[in-house]
Structure formats: C-alpha cells, structure tokens
Design a protein around this motif. Structure first.
Motif, PDB file in Angstrom:
ATOM      1  N   GLY A 169       0.807  -1.214   0.000  1.00 21.93           N
ATOM      2  CA  GLY A 169       0.000   0.000   0.000  1.00 21.93           C
ATOM      3  C   GLY A 169       0.839   1.262   0.000  1.00 21.93           C
ATOM      4  O   GLY A 169       0.493   2.261  -0.647  1.00 21.93           O
ATOM      5  N   SER A 170       1.979   1.231   0.720  1.00 23.80           N
ATOM      6  CA  SER A 170       2.847   2.414   0.789  1.00 23.80           C
ATOM      7  C   SER A 170       3.572   2.662  -0.529  1.00 23.80           C
ATOM      8  O   SER A 170       3.782   3.804  -0.925  1.00 23.80           O
ATOM      9  N   ALA A 171       3.968   1.591  -1.194  1.00 27.27           N
ATOM     10  CA  ALA A 171       4.757   1.734  -2.420  1.00 27.27           C
ATOM     11  C   ALA A 171       3.898   1.906  -3.669  1.00 27.27           C
ATOM     12  O   ALA A 171       4.389   2.397  -4.691  1.00 27.27           O
ATOM     13  N   TRP A 172       2.622   1.519  -3.616  1.00 27.15           N
ATOM     14  CA  TRP A 172       1.825   1.410  -4.826  1.00 27.15           C
ATOM     15  C   TRP A 172       1.671   2.700  -5.623  1.00 27.15           C
ATOM     16  O   TRP A 172       1.713   2.652  -6.867  1.00 27.15           O
ATOM     17  N   PRO A 173       1.482   3.880  -5.001  1.00 23.18           N
ATOM     18  CA  PRO A 173       1.350   5.095  -5.829  1.00 23.18           C
ATOM     19  C   PRO A 173       2.515   5.305  -6.794  1.00 23.18           C
ATOM     20  O   PRO A 173       2.317   5.763  -7.924  1.00 23.18           O
ATOM     21  N   SER A 174       3.743   4.962  -6.375  1.00 15.28           N
ATOM     22  CA  SER A 174       4.894   5.061  -7.270  1.00 15.28           C
ATOM     23  C   SER A 174       5.115   3.776  -8.059  1.00 15.28           C
ATOM     24  O   SER A 174       5.487   3.801  -9.239  1.00 15.28           O
ATOM     25  N   MET A 175       4.873   2.677  -7.418  1.00 11.59           N
ATOM     26  CA  MET A 175       5.138   1.363  -8.003  1.00 11.59           C
ATOM     27  C   MET A 175       4.301   1.120  -9.255  1.00 11.59           C
ATOM     28  O   MET A 175       4.786   0.597 -10.277  1.00 11.59           O
ATOM     29  N   ARG A 176       3.027   1.493  -9.208  1.00  8.30           N
ATOM     30  CA  ARG A 176       2.139   1.208 -10.341  1.00  8.30           C
ATOM     31  C   ARG A 176       2.540   2.005 -11.583  1.00  8.30           C
ATOM     32  O   ARG A 176       2.344   1.543 -12.713  1.00  8.30           O
ATOM     33  N   LEU A 177       3.110   3.197 -11.373  1.00  3.49           N
ATOM     34  CA  LEU A 177       3.557   3.998 -12.516  1.00  3.49           C
ATOM     35  C   LEU A 177       4.747   3.341 -13.201  1.00  3.49           C
ATOM     36  O   LEU A 177       4.820   3.288 -14.435  1.00  3.49           O
ATOM     37  N   ASP A 178       5.701   2.822 -12.400  1.00  4.40           N
ATOM     38  CA  ASP A 178       6.883   2.173 -12.972  1.00  4.40           C
ATOM     39  C   ASP A 178       6.526   0.858 -13.660  1.00  4.40           C
ATOM     40  O   ASP A 178       7.145   0.490 -14.666  1.00  4.40           O
ATOM     41  N   HIS A 182      16.297   7.817  -2.334  1.00  2.00           N
ATOM     42  CA  HIS A 182      16.852   7.108  -3.491  1.00  2.00           C
ATOM     43  C   HIS A 182      15.868   7.024  -4.654  1.00  2.00           C
ATOM     44  O   HIS A 182      16.208   6.467  -5.703  1.00  2.00           O
ATOM     45  N   ASN A 183      14.666   7.547  -4.457  1.00  2.87           N
ATOM     46  CA  ASN A 183      13.641   7.532  -5.500  1.00  2.87           C
ATOM     47  C   ASN A 183      13.444   6.119  -6.054  1.00  2.87           C
ATOM     48  O   ASN A 183      13.327   5.909  -7.263  1.00  2.87           O
ATOM     49  N   SER A 184      13.413   5.130  -5.146  1.00  3.17           N
ATOM     50  CA  SER A 184      13.346   3.738  -5.583  1.00  3.17           C
ATOM     51  C   SER A 184      12.546   2.889  -4.602  1.00  3.17           C
ATOM     52  O   SER A 184      12.991   2.648  -3.481  1.00  3.17           O
ATOM     53  N   TRP A 185      11.381   2.424  -5.041  1.00  6.34           N
ATOM     54  CA  TRP A 185      10.644   1.462  -4.231  1.00  6.34           C
ATOM     55  C   TRP A 185      11.311   0.096  -4.274  1.00  6.34           C
ATOM     56  O   TRP A 185      11.176  -0.715  -3.345  1.00  6.34           O
ATOM     57  N   ARG A 186      12.074  -0.182  -5.338  1.00  8.63           N
ATOM     58  CA  ARG A 186      12.773  -1.464  -5.440  1.00  8.63           C
ATOM     59  C   ARG A 186      13.816  -1.613  -4.331  1.00  8.63           C
ATOM     60  O   ARG A 186      13.949  -2.689  -3.731  1.00  8.63           O
ATOM     61  N   GLU A 187      14.554  -0.559  -4.052  1.00  7.45           N
ATOM     62  CA  GLU A 187      15.536  -0.621  -2.973  1.00  7.45           C
ATOM     63  C   GLU A 187      14.851  -0.793  -1.620  1.00  7.45           C
ATOM     64  O   GLU A 187      15.403  -1.421  -0.712  1.00  7.45           O
ATOM     65  N   GLY A 188      13.651  -0.239  -1.491  1.00  4.49           N
ATOM     66  CA  GLY A 188      12.896  -0.432  -0.258  1.00  4.49           C
ATOM     67  C   GLY A 188      12.552  -1.903  -0.049  1.00  4.49           C
ATOM     68  O   GLY A 188      12.720  -2.444   1.055  1.00  4.49           O
TER      69      GLY A 188
END
Length: 403
Positions: free
Chosen positions: A24-33, A151-157
């Motif tokens: 839920g926390s990552a999805w706003p950015s994750m879905r765009l990528d 880091h502008n990265s949900w992947r690193e999270g």
C-alpha cells in the motif's frame, strides 16, 4: 529461558508484520513504474491473502508434523525470498507469482503462533504479540518512505526489507533448538484456567458441540466481527496512501509516512492494551476500541488537515485491542473443547475479509473515486460493532472473563 523464548516468538511476529504494509505504501509510485492500473494492487492483495488462507488452514497438520519453530523459520525464508523477488521483478506477472509465497509464508506464521500463544499464554501476551506485528507493520512504510525519498526507488525499499527478513531467519535458525527444549521442560506460562466453569459450560451447551460449532449461539456474529475487522484494517492499510495522495493532495512519500503512523497507532495501542488487560476484561477493551476507531473514521471525513490525519491514527489506536481480544476470548466464550476448531474458523474468516474487501473497494474506487475510503471504512467499523454487540446480547455476561 522462558522469557528469552517469548522474545523469539515476538521477533517472529515482527517478520510477519513488515511485508503486510509495504504494498500500500509503495503502490502510488510502483504502479507507474510497472504500468499497472490503480486497482491492480487489490488483485495482488487478493492473491497474497488467498495463499495466507491456504497455509493457515494447513498449519495445524504442518505444525504437528514439522513443529512450530521449523514452520516459522521456513515461512520467514519464503517471505524474504518473495520480497527480494519484488525488488527485481521485471513485469506484473512476476509480482503475481511472487505474492503467492509471500501469502503462504505469512499465513503459516500467523496461524501457528496465534494458536500457540492462545493455548499457553495470558491475554497481555496475546496483545503484545500483535503489538510486535505492529512494530513490523510500522517499520515497513518507514523503510519504504526513506528509500522513495532519498533514493527515489521502491525497489531498494523492497530489497532492504528482504535483507531484514533474511536476518530474522538467521536468528530463527540459530535458536531453532530452543523450541523443543522449552516445550520439553514445560517452560511456558500456561494460559490461565477459567475461574467460572459455568461460563465454559454455557459455551458448550449454547446450542452446539465440538462436531458442529457453527450452531453455538454467538459464533456467527463473532465470525462477522472478524470479517469486518480485517476488512477495515486491510482496506485502510492498502488504500490509505492512495487516498492521501488522490483526495488530500499529499506527496507519495508523505503519504507513506502517515500510513506508518496508522500502523504505529495499532502497535502502540496493543502495547498499552497489554498492560490494561491486567485490570480490564477483553469485552470492555473491544468495545472501547471500536468506539475510538469509529471516532477516527468520522475525523477522517473532515476537511481540516490536522483532524483527518489525527483520524487516521485514531483508527489505528482503536483497532489495536480488537483482534487479539477476540482471539483470546474464544475459550471463555465457547468452551475450551471448541476453541481449537473455532480458532481456525475465525482466522479463515478474518483472512477472507482481508482478501476480498480491500480489492472490492479498489474496484469501487476505480469506477468512482478514492474519496469514498472514509465512508467505506466507517461502514465496516459500524458492521463490526453491531456484530460484536450481538454476541454480547446472545451470550451471558459470565462468558466474558477477565483475560
């Protein structure tokens, strides 16, 4: 030894909580990528929860064969591997495949440890166990917010959380012999005997038996309360960040931070509730929690920033005592001989709520607006309150004993 063993159980529940709040926390950015639709998070959540239901239903036989310690270790490794896969997933199909072991691992830990603590420990330990789930659930959005901001990265999270999970797995591996040793020596704090045997008799004779527990008076509204509890907790957790971004014009990074405070409210609430259970019975705490959560839902509707954000935290605080309280009350309400089977039913219904209600809201929000989140959350909270109060009316006051 027993205290150290209990600390290991708490640590294992941290590993259960960390992944629950990440998507839920990552999805706003994750879905765009990933080029995903707004509501696809609901699909992922449903698949993960489906795996959780399967593993929780199978956990009884698995624990009997393998043992609680090994099941906890294996499940932690499953979730760690799945999270590492999330960090490198090249497409949505990989996310779909990876949430399966994520759900399987989470369900096995949850069912095995809840049953173990309900059987062997008192009410404050059940609350503190779920408090440590909240520690993990609070850590998840904080970690994700940091990597998205710095880091502008949900992947690193996701990669960082995976490393934490693998570290916890190492601790569980090193301490694995402790499970058998403590059990063999009887170094656990037995759950208190019911002081009023008439209460247990009432649970046995209230229209049901071990073979047909669903006919016991109060069971069906209790299951309804579990359904709507997990429905509202998971719906707010999954879509709260999207609501703050889409309806309140917050940045994705700030929204992730506020969702961590929502889970923080659950965590702190359970820590405090663990002490309160020494003086106040579970029934009173469940009712107070429901009223606080409803008040938070009302505040979430209001346009003033300070109030709607406070409402989000209040919902978390209110939810804190409800789930562990309902679990711990099972033997007192319905008799110890019925509690094992009912515990499985309650967990299955709870996961059903977490599986279907959040994605259903996602579909609704995609067709209408994310602005509906507070209204749906309030509806779930009211349905949970009505279900719990129906149990209070059906069962005699003596069934609810001090935990």
């Amino acid at each position: 030894m027993a205290t150290f063993f209990l600390a290991i159980i708490y640590l294992a529940f941290i590993s259960l909580g960390i992944p629950d709040s990440l998507l839920g926390s990552a999805w706003p950015s994750m879905r765009l990528d990933m080029g995903a639709s707004f509501g696809f998070a609901g699909v992922l959540s449903m698949i993960a929860a489906g795996g959780t239901i399967v593993s929780s239903l199978a956990s009884g036989s698995l624990v009997a064969r393998v043992g609680t310690g090994k099941i906890t270790l294996i499940s932690c490794c499953l979730t760690a591997g799945a999270l590492l896969g999330f960090s490198a997933a090249p497409s949505l199909i990989w996310l779909v495949l990876l949430v399966i072991p994520l759900g399987l691992g989470g369900g096995a830990i949850d069912a095995a440890l809840n049953h173990y603590v309900a059987d062997h420990y008192k009410a404050h330990h059940m609350n503190w166990l779920h408090c440590f789930w909240g520690v993990g659930a609070t850590m998840g959005p904080i970690i994700m917010s940091y990597f998205m901001t710095e880091h502008n990265s949900w992947r690193e999270g996701y990669a960082a959380v995976s490393m934490i999970q693998f570290s916890l797995a190492i601790v569980l591996l090193v301490t694995l012999p402790l499970w058998k040793r403590v059990a063999a020596n009887g170094e656990v704090e037995n759950r208190e005997e019911l002081p009023d045997q008439a209460a247990s008799e009432k649970g046995r004779s209230a229209g049901g038996s071990k073979g047909n527990v669903l006919r016991i008076k109060g069971v069906k509204p209790t299951l309804s309360a579990f359904l709507f509890y997990c429905g509202v907790e998971a719906t707010v957790g999954l879509w709260g960040a999207s609501y703050l971004v889409g309806a309140r014009d917050m940045t994705a990074e700030s929204a992730a931070g506020w969702i961590s405070l929502y889970y923080g409210g659950i965590t702190v609430g359970r820590l405090i509730t663990g002490f309160i259970t020494l003086k106040v019975n579970n029934r009173v705490l469940i009712r107070c929690g429901q009223m606080i959560a409803i008040a938070g839902g009302v505040l979430l509707l209001l346009p003033l920033p300070s109030l709607f954000l406070a409402g989000l935290v209040l919902i978390g605080l209110g939810l804190a005592p409800i789930y562990p309280g309902l679990l711990h009350e099972t033997p007192a309400r319905f008799g110890k001989e019925n509690s094992a089977k009912l515990m499985g039913y309650q967990m299955a219904v709870a996961y059903t709520g977490a599986t279907f209600l959040p994605p259903l809201f996602g579909v609704l929000a995609a067709q209408t607006s994310i602005v509906l989140l507070p209204f749906i959350a309030l509806a779930f909270l009211v349905m949970m309150l009505l279900s719990a109060e129906k149990v209070n009316r059906v069962l005699h006051q003596g069934v609810y004993l001090r935990g």
